[in-house]
Enzyme design. Structure first.
Site, PDB file in Angstrom:
ATOM      1  CB  CYS A   1       1.455  -5.015  30.174  1.00 29.76           C
ATOM      2  SG  CYS A   1       1.653  -3.462  31.052  1.00 29.76           S
TER       3      CYS A   1
ATOM      4  CB  CYS B   1      -1.355  -2.452  30.673  1.00 29.87           C
ATOM      5  SG  CYS B   1       0.350  -2.273  30.199  1.00 29.87           S
ATOM      6  CG  ASP B   2      -3.906  -5.419  30.091  1.00 28.20           C
ATOM      7  OD1 ASP B   2      -4.451  -4.325  29.861  1.00 28.20           O
ATOM      8  OD2 ASP B   2      -3.211  -6.017  29.256  1.00 28.20           O
TER       9      ASP B   2
END
Ligand code: NAP
Length: 309
Positions: A136, A139-140
């Site tokens: 992701c 997200c990261d």
């Protein structure tokens, strides 16, 4: 073991969608029972720092966020069963839900089993998920600022990941197993126009290198058989997501990719069965959007049960 009591609401899944549905349903006096699954907490359990969930200005660890949501649901009387659902019978009412050790009955259901990122299936990959390997970018990606990043895959997801990561990474290398991309042309052009993005064709990852964190990959060119090593700090696997709906086959309408077919808002093709989160979401797949549909599903169940009375 058979429990002959009929529940008002059973929620299957305990990611942001299932737990938010539980919080709302519990506060609506539906006394929900959550079958949390063996992978309780969902995909956020695979994420470290979560910086985009509103309300946590300093960020929060994915597992901490899920533990808090679960406590919040418990605070209002949600009960949990930490097992997987094995099968359901949605053709009779009350619905029958079989877990690994229990047979349960419910007047309504919210399906919030999410979608799991597909992984390559390498032992070295399994060891380093969350330690430089992610699925992701939203997200990261931020954690790989000015680092060397690799993305695996040739579809739209891989291009979206590469596009997003190009904002952070010093370099972004897309590794694809063929010599042409499957992604839509406009996305391909967009990614190819980024100065820090390059491509390695006809290649697959043989092994991810690094003990406690990713340091590189061993690649194999599948046309020539040549093995090479590339140093990287971040690896994003973007070879698709698979909705967790195997146990629903033949019970309600799924689309051609296995996602729950949406009838209207959070309704499925079966009256009394609702969905929340990524199990029906092919597009957004964010914790906040999952939580949002969890809210909608709980409110829709409330209305449905009201009409049953
Ligand atoms: P996808 O289209 O199925 O692409 C998966 C990619 O991963 C393919 O390039 C495939 O290679 C590769 N792949 C699969 N298994 C692999 C393995 N074991 N090792 C190495 N490579 C592997 O999946 P997706 O990109 O997640 O897209 C899924 C659907 O969502 C599509 O319909 C897509 O249009 C849609 N989507 C749309 C957007 C958008 O912005 N509009 C964004 C994301 C997704 P091959 O090409 O050789 O098969």
């Amino acid at each position: 073991m058979e429990n002959t009591q009929t529940e008002k609401l059973i929620i299957v899944g305990s990611g942001p969608a299932g737990l938010t549905a539980a919080i709302y349903a519990a506060r609506g006096n539906l006394s929900p029972l959550v079958i949390s699954g063996r992978e309780a907490g969902g995909q956020l359990m695979l994420t470290t720092d979560v910086d985009d969930f509103p309300g946590f200005e300093e960020g929060i660890q994915g597992p901490d966020l899920m533990a808090r949501m679960r406590k919040q649901a418990e605070r209002f009387g949600t009960r949990f069963i930490n097992e997987d659902v094995v099968s359901v019978d949605l053709k009779i009412k009350p619905f029958v839900i079989k877990t690994e050790s229990l047979i349960l009955y419910s007047d309504s259901l919210i399906l919030a089993t999410g979608a799991s990122a597909m992984w390559l299936g390498l032992p070295s990959e399994k060891r380093l998920i969350g330690k430089g390997i992610s699925s992701c970018a939203v997200c990261d990606g931020f954690f790989f600022k000015d680092k060397r990043i690799m993305v695996v895959g040739g579809g739209d997801t891989a291009m979206r990941e590469a596009q997003h990561l190009s904002k952070y990474g010093k370099t972004v290398t897309v590794v694809h197993r063929r010599d042409s991309l499957r992604a839509q042309p406009a996305l391909q052009e967009l990614v190819k126009s980024k100065e820090n993005v390059s491509f390695i064709w006809d290649s697959v990852i043989e092994e991810v290198l690094g003990e406690d964190k990713v340091t590189g990959v061993k690649l194999k060119n599948i046309k020539t058989g040549q093995i090479s090593q590339v140093e990287i700090e971040g690896l994003f696997i973007a070879i698709g997501h698979k909705p967790n709906t195997d146990f629903l086959k033949g019970q309600l309408k799924l689309d051609e990719r296995g996602y729950i077919a949406v009838n209207d808002e959070t309704k499925t093709s079966v009256d009394g069965v609702f969905f929340a989160g990524d199990v029906a979401d092919k597009r957004y797949k964010q914790a906040v959007t999952a939580a949002g549909t969890g809210t909608k599903a709980a409110l829709d169940v409330e209305e449905y049960l009201e009409k049953l009375r």
